[in-house]
Design a protein around this motif. Structure first.
Motif, PDB file in Angstrom:
ATOM      1  N   ALA A 237    -118.491 -79.792  99.112  1.00 48.30           N
ATOM      2  CA  ALA A 237    -117.902 -81.123  98.901  1.00 48.30           C
ATOM      3  C   ALA A 237    -118.155 -81.298  97.521  1.00 48.30           C
ATOM      4  O   ALA A 237    -119.398 -81.412  96.961  1.00 48.30           O
ATOM      5  CB  ALA A 237    -118.437 -82.132  99.846  1.00 48.30           C
ATOM      6  N   HIS A 238    -117.281 -81.980  96.508  1.00 45.96           N
ATOM      7  CA  HIS A 238    -117.601 -82.397  95.362  1.00 45.96           C
ATOM      8  C   HIS A 238    -118.461 -83.841  95.607  1.00 45.96           C
ATOM      9  O   HIS A 238    -118.294 -84.857  96.405  1.00 45.96           O
ATOM     10  CB  HIS A 238    -116.159 -82.793  94.722  1.00 45.96           C
ATOM     11  CG  HIS A 238    -116.356 -83.151  93.198  1.00 45.96           C
ATOM     12  ND1 HIS A 238    -116.778 -84.334  92.587  1.00 45.96           N
ATOM     13  CD2 HIS A 238    -115.878 -82.130  92.228  1.00 45.96           C
ATOM     14  CE1 HIS A 238    -116.528 -84.143  91.273  1.00 45.96           C
ATOM     15  NE2 HIS A 238    -116.390 -82.870  91.118  1.00 45.96           N
ATOM     16  N   MET A 239    -119.459 -83.628  94.708  1.00 45.66           N
ATOM     17  CA  MET A 239    -120.441 -84.813  94.597  1.00 45.66           C
ATOM     18  C   MET A 239    -119.820 -86.273  94.308  1.00 45.66           C
ATOM     19  O   MET A 239    -120.391 -87.261  94.915  1.00 45.66           O
ATOM     20  CB  MET A 239    -121.528 -84.518  93.604  1.00 45.66           C
ATOM     21  CG  MET A 239    -122.341 -83.265  93.837  1.00 45.66           C
ATOM     22  SD  MET A 239    -123.237 -83.377  95.561  1.00 45.66           S
ATOM     23  CE  MET A 239    -124.324 -84.705  95.151  1.00 45.66           C
ATOM     24  N   HIS A 240    -118.630 -86.310  93.542  1.00 42.51           N
ATOM     25  CA  HIS A 240    -118.111 -87.547  93.067  1.00 42.51           C
ATOM     26  C   HIS A 240    -116.994 -88.021  94.123  1.00 42.51           C
ATOM     27  O   HIS A 240    -116.738 -89.165  94.177  1.00 42.51           O
ATOM     28  CB  HIS A 240    -117.997 -87.638  91.679  1.00 42.51           C
ATOM     29  CG  HIS A 240    -119.127 -87.180  90.954  1.00 42.51           C
ATOM     30  ND1 HIS A 240    -120.427 -87.712  91.207  1.00 42.51           N
ATOM     31  CD2 HIS A 240    -119.412 -86.402  89.902  1.00 42.51           C
ATOM     32  CE1 HIS A 240    -121.200 -87.343  90.297  1.00 42.51           C
ATOM     33  NE2 HIS A 240    -120.786 -86.446  89.567  1.00 42.51           N
ATOM     34  N   THR A 241    -116.235 -87.051  94.015  1.00 48.43           N
ATOM     35  CA  THR A 241    -114.777 -87.249  94.585  1.00 48.43           C
ATOM     36  C   THR A 241    -114.808 -86.893  96.251  1.00 48.43           C
ATOM     37  O   THR A 241    -113.793 -87.508  96.667  1.00 48.43           O
ATOM     38  CB  THR A 241    -113.731 -86.354  94.059  1.00 48.43           C
ATOM     39  OG1 THR A 241    -113.863 -85.082  94.115  1.00 48.43           O
ATOM     40  CG2 THR A 241    -113.640 -86.789  92.439  1.00 48.43           C
ATOM     41  N   ASP A 242    -115.787 -86.051  96.747  1.00 50.67           N
ATOM     42  CA  ASP A 242    -115.691 -85.702  98.094  1.00 50.67           C
ATOM     43  C   ASP A 242    -114.549 -84.745  98.374  1.00 50.67           C
ATOM     44  O   ASP A 242    -114.388 -84.404  99.344  1.00 50.67           O
ATOM     45  CB  ASP A 242    -115.480 -86.905  98.849  1.00 50.67           C
ATOM     46  CG  ASP A 242    -116.337 -86.466 100.565  1.00 50.67           C
ATOM     47  OD1 ASP A 242    -117.282 -85.723 100.166  1.00 50.67           O
ATOM     48  OD2 ASP A 242    -116.008 -86.648 101.518  1.00 50.67           O
ATOM     49  N   GLU A 243    -114.105 -83.976  97.188  1.00 53.41           N
ATOM     50  CA  GLU A 243    -113.032 -83.063  97.524  1.00 53.41           C
ATOM     51  C   GLU A 243    -113.628 -81.852  98.124  1.00 53.41           C
ATOM     52  O   GLU A 243    -114.931 -81.581  97.833  1.00 53.41           O
ATOM     53  CB  GLU A 243    -112.280 -82.444  96.229  1.00 53.41           C
ATOM     54  CG  GLU A 243    -111.465 -81.505  96.188  1.00 53.41           C
ATOM     55  CD  GLU A 243    -111.312 -80.763  94.811  1.00 53.41           C
ATOM     56  OE1 GLU A 243    -110.665 -79.746  94.681  1.00 53.41           O
ATOM     57  OE2 GLU A 243    -111.676 -81.401  93.911  1.00 53.41           O
TER      58      GLU A 243
END
Length: 342
Positions: A229-235
């Motif tokens: 998971a992307h740390m900022h966007t949660d992608e």
């Protein structure tokens, strides 16, 4: 007779048997000091034992060498002047007796007497920072690894490495050309390793930053894919894997030694340029210490050890030479050179 005279007192006691401790043992022998090493584990090598397969390039004067072979060489060198080596004792308490003699007491009650001490405790009693994901422990006996002891198991495999420090970068580079595919996942955009290894890693590995491992998917006891998971966007991304290596560092714990009154900073015990702590007769070397120009390499640990032993020698004998004679002219090697030559 003074009770102190009846004690078995060493000139120097080295606490810790990693690279700094082993080289300090050798160098104190060059200085004709009666030496003891106390190691909490049951073998020498210290933190280096956690990565025996790693190829080490940055030790002066030797070709790239597996860590386990460097340990073997250091251990043989450490024993050159036959120091006393004590295994399986974690030192807890320090007390100064009459005439300045220092008494060390282990957690199991054994006592050791010495006139000087060199702290070579590295990162202390380290504990791996494990992957904080529910159910991760069920894969630890199959394809989730916190250290690497056999590179061959990764041959032809899809390997995901989580971490951004030296160890993560080094393992990625070790797997280049061996693994089928290497993916590196790191929570930050910047890596903590040295510039050249990081550039080398980025030239062949798939690098995912800033991402974290969020879920492990597996059948029975083996991981098949990893969700990041992307740390900022949660992608989210799903990555199919055969093996997962986690290098999230270690918790440092110096135990009871921090109750001695040693001055310290964020990264270790404070020493001056001569490796002296704030406690008279106590010196330091290697990863456990910090000072302005500290070099955190094995080569730096060797230099720390030399400076610490020299300072200990001068503490005991103020009129002694400021350093040992080089081995080619040191009388301690006369007979040993004959044996080598023969």
């Amino acid at each position: 007779m003074n009770p102190i005279e009846q004690l078995d007192i060493y000139d120097i006691t080295i606490i810790g048997g990693g690279p700094a401790g082993m080289y300090a043992s050798f160098y104190s022998g060059m200085r004709a000091m009666r030496t003891k090493i106390i190691e909490a584990k049951h073998e020498l090598g210290g933190f280096m034992r956690t990565y025996p397969e790693k190829l080490v390039w940055d030790v002066g004067g030797i070709d790239p060498t597996r860590c386990e072979n460097i340990i073997d060489s250091l251990e043989r060198q450490a024993k050159t002047f036959e120091p006393t080596i004590v295994f399986g004792q974690e030192v807890a308490h320090l007390e100064r007796l009459e005439d300045g003699v220092l008494m060390l007491t282990s957690k199991t009650g054994e006592r050791h007497y010495t006139r000087t001490i060199v702290l070579c405790i590295g990162r202390g009693m380290t504990q791996i920072q494990k992957l904080d994901i529910q159910g991760a422990n069920q894969y630890e006996l199959t394809n989730l690894h916190y250290t690497v002891t056999d590179l061959s198991r990764f041959a032809g495999k899809r390997v995901l490495i989580s971490g951004g420090g030296d160890s993560a970068v080094d393992w990625a580079n070790e797997l280049a050309g061996l693994a089928k595919e290497v993916t590196v996942v790191h929570r930050r955009d910047e890596f903590g390793g040295h510039e050249q290894p990081v550039a080398q890693m980025k030239s062949f590995a798939k690098v995912c930053t800033p991402y974290r491992i969020d879920h492990l998917h597996g059948a029975q006891d083996k991981i098949d894919s990893v969700e990041i998971a992307h740390m900022h966007t949660d992608e989210r991304q799903h990555i199919e894997v055969d093996e997962v290596i986690v290098n999230h560092g270690y918790d440092r714990n110096f135990g009871n030694l921090m109750e001695w009154g040693l001055e310290r900073e964020d990264y270790g015990v404070s020493v001056d340029p001569r490796m002296r702590t704030n406690i008279q007769g106590v010196f330091g070397a290697g990863d456990c210490i910090t000072y302005g120009s500290k070099v955190r390499l094995i080569a730096g640990a060797f230099n720390d050890a030399v400076l610490a032993v020299n300072a200990a020698k001068l503490y005991l004998e103020p009129d002694a030479s400021h350093m040992a004679g080089v081995s080619s002219h040191n009388t301690r090697f006369y007979e040993k050179n004959k044996n080598v030559s023969s």
